[in-house]
Design an enzyme around this catalytic site. Structure first.
Site, short mmCIF file in Angstrom:
data_model
loop_
_atom_site.label_atom_id
_atom_site.label_comp_id
_atom_site.label_asym_id
_atom_site.label_seq_id
_atom_site.Cartn_x
_atom_site.Cartn_y
_atom_site.Cartn_z
N LYS A 13 3.90 7.42 0.16
CA LYS A 13 2.25 8.17 0.29
C LYS A 13 2.15 8.57 1.69
O LYS A 13 1.76 9.60 1.69
CB LYS A 13 1.41 6.94 0.07
N ARG A 88 -8.25 0.80 -2.59
CA ARG A 88 -7.27 -0.26 -3.10
C ARG A 88 -8.09 -1.13 -3.99
O ARG A 88 -7.07 -2.16 -4.70
CB ARG A 88 -6.78 -1.14 -1.91
N ARG A 127 13.39 -0.09 5.35
CA ARG A 127 12.27 -0.25 6.23
C ARG A 127 11.93 -1.09 7.54
O ARG A 127 11.92 -0.77 8.53
CB ARG A 127 10.98 0.32 5.73
N ARG A 133 8.62 -3.73 10.93
CA ARG A 133 6.95 -4.08 10.76
C ARG A 133 6.84 -5.46 10.14
O ARG A 133 7.29 -6.01 9.06
CB ARG A 133 6.16 -3.01 9.78
N ARG A 144 2.20 -8.27 -0.75
CA ARG A 144 1.44 -6.81 -0.88
C ARG A 144 1.83 -6.37 -2.18
O ARG A 144 0.96 -5.55 -2.87
CB ARG A 144 2.31 -6.21 0.34
P1 AMP Z 1 -0.46 -0.09 4.27
O1 AMP Z 1 0.04 0.41 5.47
O2 AMP Z 1 -1.37 0.95 3.48
O3 AMP Z 1 0.30 -0.65 3.16
O4 AMP Z 1 -1.76 -1.17 4.86
C1 AMP Z 1 -1.13 -2.36 5.46
C2 AMP Z 1 -2.18 -3.52 5.23
O5 AMP Z 1 -3.43 -3.11 5.79
C3 AMP Z 1 -2.30 -3.95 3.86
O6 AMP Z 1 -1.39 -4.92 3.55
C4 AMP Z 1 -3.70 -4.56 3.94
O7 AMP Z 1 -3.62 -5.84 4.55
C5 AMP Z 1 -4.33 -3.80 4.98
N1 AMP Z 1 -5.12 -2.73 4.33
C6 AMP Z 1 -4.75 -1.31 4.38
N2 AMP Z 1 -5.62 -0.62 3.67
C7 AMP Z 1 -6.32 -1.44 2.81
C8 AMP Z 1 -7.62 -1.25 2.12
N3 AMP Z 1 -7.97 -0.08 1.34
N4 AMP Z 1 -8.08 -2.45 1.51
C9 AMP Z 1 -7.67 -3.28 2.07
N5 AMP Z 1 -6.70 -3.81 2.79
C10 AMP Z 1 -6.22 -2.70 3.25
#
Ligand code: AMP
Length: 206
Positions: A13, A88, A127, A133, A144
């Site tokens: 994404k 989400r 990654r 990360r 996740r």
């Molecule tokens: P991402 O980089 O989008 O995978 O986000 C990393 C982490 O941030 C996720 O595993 C969640 O802990 C938190 N996070 C990011 N976006 C959201 C969202 N829209 N709702 C809830 N938690 C989020």
């Protein structure tokens, strides 16, 4: 043109969103990036969400909705937004709809990047090695992915019922995926933004 880029973590994404920013002048709103920035800056919010993120859980709807709301407020003349990693949950999707509606806008289309879990796990191992990360380590990443299936996948019928959902094969190479995403946007107008409606147009219609 407001686009939701939908898919499991590590589906690509962010990569596709960045291309659209360059090619179409849209603004990328990634809640994951915003939360990581808050952590890096050591803000109160950053400290509050650190443990939740490191254990692969979702941050509260309230927090991420407020982050998005702030960005919409700060960018009233944006050509359009790419929502990346947001919404989400169904509650987040409903809040986004309400927030855009109040601005005379809407989610125009939702592109789902389809990638199988096994491929995702292979990608994420790479990654993790490259970027380190914390939440990409295999055990946390599994959580996740579980959160995606449990909380986020139920959004698919929500957008499908609105006729906004298009699926793209996210297993193809970056260029091929980008081409497929571009075709979806081009069938929803010219893929560039409609200008946000003025205050008076919102008040009186038109
Ligand atoms: P991402 O980089 O989008 O995978 O986000 C990393 C982490 O941030 C996720 O595993 C969640 O802990 C938190 N996070 C990011 N976006 C959201 C969202 N829209 N709702 C809830 N938690 C989020």
């Amino acid at each position: 043109m407001n686009l939701v880029l939908f898919g499991p973590p590590a589906a690509g994404k962010g990569t596709q969103a960045k291309r659209l920013v360059e090619e179409r002048g849209l603004i990328q709103l990634s809640t994951g990036d915003m939360l990581r920035a808050a952590r890096a800056a050591g803000t109160e919010l950053g400290q509050q969400v650190a443990e939740i993120m490191d254990t692969g859980q979702l941050v509260s709807d309230e927090i991420v909705i407020a982050l998005i709301e702030e960005q919409l407020e700060n960018n009233p003349n944006a050509a359009g937004f790419i929502f990346d990693g947001f919404p989400r949950t169904v509650a987040q999707a409903e809040a986004l709809d309400a927030s855009l509606k109040a601005r005379g806008q809407k989610v125009d289309c939702v592109v789902r990047l389809c990638v199988e879990d096994e491929s995702i796990m292979t990608r994420i191992t790479k990654r993790f090695e490259e970027q380190g990360r914390t939440d990409d380590n295999p055990a946390t990443f599994k959580k996740r992915l579980d959160a995606y299936h449990k909380n986020t996948a139920p959004l698919l019928p929500y957008y499908s019922a609105q006729g906004k959902l298009t699926e793209v094969n996210g297993m193809a190479d970056i260029e091929t995926v980008a081409g497929a995403v571009a075709r979806v946007l081009d069938t929803h107008g010219n893929g560039k933004a409609e200008k946000p409606k003025s205050f008076w147009a919102r008040l009186f219609g038109g």
